[in-house]
Design an enzyme around this catalytic site. Sequence first.
Site, PDB file in Angstrom:
ATOM      1  N   GLY A 245      -0.923   7.850  -1.084  1.00 45.98           N
ATOM      2  CA  GLY A 245      -1.578   6.606  -1.580  1.00 45.98           C
ATOM      3  C   GLY A 245      -1.045   5.720  -2.513  1.00 45.98           C
ATOM      4  O   GLY A 245       0.017   6.340  -3.262  1.00 45.98           O
TER       5      GLY A 245
ATOM      6  N   GLN B 180      -0.199  -0.045  -9.582  1.00 43.61           N
ATOM      7  CA  GLN B 180       1.116   0.718  -9.702  1.00 43.61           C
ATOM      8  C   GLN B 180       2.526   0.000  -9.294  1.00 43.61           C
ATOM      9  O   GLN B 180       3.285   0.282  -9.482  1.00 43.61           O
ATOM     10  CB  GLN B 180       0.879   2.105  -8.755  1.00 43.61           C
ATOM     11  CG  GLN B 180      -0.248   2.809  -9.408  1.00 43.61           C
ATOM     12  CD  GLN B 180      -0.327   4.404  -8.091  1.00 43.61           C
ATOM     13  OE1 GLN B 180      -0.636   4.056  -6.996  1.00 43.61           O
ATOM     14  NE2 GLN B 180       0.689   5.299  -8.653  1.00 43.61           N
TER      15      GLN B 180
ATOM     16  N   CYS C  88       0.447  11.823  -8.962  1.00 45.62           N
ATOM     17  CA  CYS C  88       0.505  10.405  -8.969  1.00 45.62           C
ATOM     18  C   CYS C  88       1.957   9.879  -8.948  1.00 45.62           C
ATOM     19  O   CYS C  88       2.724  10.423  -9.835  1.00 45.62           O
ATOM     20  CB  CYS C  88      -0.325   9.969 -10.141  1.00 45.62           C
ATOM     21  SG  CYS C  88      -0.410   8.255 -10.166  1.00 45.62           S
ATOM     22  N   LEU C  89       2.366   8.859  -8.335  1.00 46.28           N
ATOM     23  CA  LEU C  89       3.668   8.413  -8.250  1.00 46.28           C
ATOM     24  C   LEU C  89       3.971   7.714  -9.568  1.00 46.28           C
ATOM     25  O   LEU C  89       5.176   7.482  -9.820  1.00 46.28           O
ATOM     26  CB  LEU C  89       3.620   7.305  -6.872  1.00 46.28           C
ATOM     27  CG  LEU C  89       3.653   7.979  -5.552  1.00 46.28           C
ATOM     28  CD1 LEU C  89       3.773   6.945  -4.652  1.00 46.28           C
ATOM     29  CD2 LEU C  89       4.768   8.933  -5.480  1.00 46.28           C
TER      30      LEU C  89
ATOM     31  N   HIS D 196      -9.104   9.049  -6.068  1.00 43.67           N
ATOM     32  CA  HIS D 196      -7.633   8.761  -6.827  1.00 43.67           C
ATOM     33  C   HIS D 196      -7.088   7.644  -6.843  1.00 43.67           C
ATOM     34  O   HIS D 196      -7.013   6.887  -7.946  1.00 43.67           O
ATOM     35  CB  HIS D 196      -6.477   9.747  -6.459  1.00 43.67           C
ATOM     36  CG  HIS D 196      -5.565   9.710  -7.052  1.00 43.67           C
ATOM     37  ND1 HIS D 196      -4.929  10.777  -7.658  1.00 43.67           N
ATOM     38  CD2 HIS D 196      -4.428   8.665  -7.294  1.00 43.67           C
ATOM     39  CE1 HIS D 196      -3.906  10.458  -8.564  1.00 43.67           C
ATOM     40  NE2 HIS D 196      -3.452   9.162  -8.169  1.00 43.67           N
ATOM     41  N   GLU D 197      -7.071   6.728  -5.461  1.00 49.63           N
ATOM     42  CA  GLU D 197      -6.409   5.410  -5.664  1.00 49.63           C
ATOM     43  C   GLU D 197      -7.655   4.378  -6.290  1.00 49.63           C
ATOM     44  O   GLU D 197      -7.242   3.594  -6.616  1.00 49.63           O
ATOM     45  CB  GLU D 197      -6.057   5.119  -4.078  1.00 49.63           C
ATOM     46  CG  GLU D 197      -5.145   5.759  -3.552  1.00 49.63           C
ATOM     47  CD  GLU D 197      -4.075   5.926  -4.551  1.00 49.63           C
ATOM     48  OE1 GLU D 197      -3.496   5.187  -5.249  1.00 49.63           O
ATOM     49  OE2 GLU D 197      -3.254   7.287  -4.548  1.00 49.63           O
TER      50      GLU D 197
ATOM     51  N   HIS E 192      -7.237   4.040  -9.733  1.00 49.00           N
ATOM     52  CA  HIS E 192      -6.371   3.116 -10.187  1.00 49.00           C
ATOM     53  C   HIS E 192      -6.723   1.785 -10.121  1.00 49.00           C
ATOM     54  O   HIS E 192      -6.469   0.972 -11.461  1.00 49.00           O
ATOM     55  CB  HIS E 192      -4.962   2.923  -9.268  1.00 49.00           C
ATOM     56  CG  HIS E 192      -4.334   4.373  -9.348  1.00 49.00           C
ATOM     57  ND1 HIS E 192      -3.463   4.544 -10.700  1.00 49.00           N
ATOM     58  CD2 HIS E 192      -3.777   5.312  -8.564  1.00 49.00           C
ATOM     59  CE1 HIS E 192      -2.707   5.520 -10.468  1.00 49.00           C
ATOM     60  NE2 HIS E 192      -2.792   5.952  -9.488  1.00 49.00           N
TER      61      HIS E 192
HETATM   62 NI    NI Z   1      -2.041   7.753  -8.611  1.00 45.32          NI
END
Ligand code: NI
Length: 189
Positions: A45, A50, A96-97, A138-139, A142
């Site tokens: 995701g 991000q 998380c990236l 989670h997304e 963000h």
């Molecule tokens: Ni994340």
Amino acid sequence: MKLPIVAYGDPILKKKAADIDQNYPALSTLIANMFETMYSANGVGLAAPQVGLSIRLFVIDISDDEDENLKDFKKTFINAQVLEETGKEWSFNEGCLSIPEIREDISRLDTIRISYYDENWVHHEETYNGLAARVIQHEYDHTEGRLFTDKLSPLKRAMLKRKLDAIAKGAIKVGYKMKFPAAPKKFKR
Ligand code: NI
């Protein structure tokens, strides 16, 4: 085109993102670039903040999961609003990236009802549970300016502080291109 991923510590990750409309410039290119960026970083995701854009957009692909029910789960979520979170709390090891090399068990409710537009501006109101709900939560967070680390206990966060500071400074090795908010400025001649 791969986009650099914004690292932990950047204020854009703490900001509530804004809705967009159908006139948003080059949206389909942005969505394609976000998928490409996500795949190249081995993520499932990725949310627009991000990649430095404070807009309510995220992409998810969990079609590789062993769960047959998820085999077509490659989706784009625009202007998403979580309408309801219900069910049982369960713990899942999240990463998380924007926060490489940190994974923590995070507890969330297992079922969500969500309203969103897809990449063709078709409106959906759907219910998800299990892994799909988890990745969406989670997304979605963000786009609300929340990170999974916000859900950790103060003690746990204190224990991770040094690692998190290192990420913000770019003092980590990571296999994809990132933008670090506290990276030392290049020496000027
Ligand atoms: Ni994340």
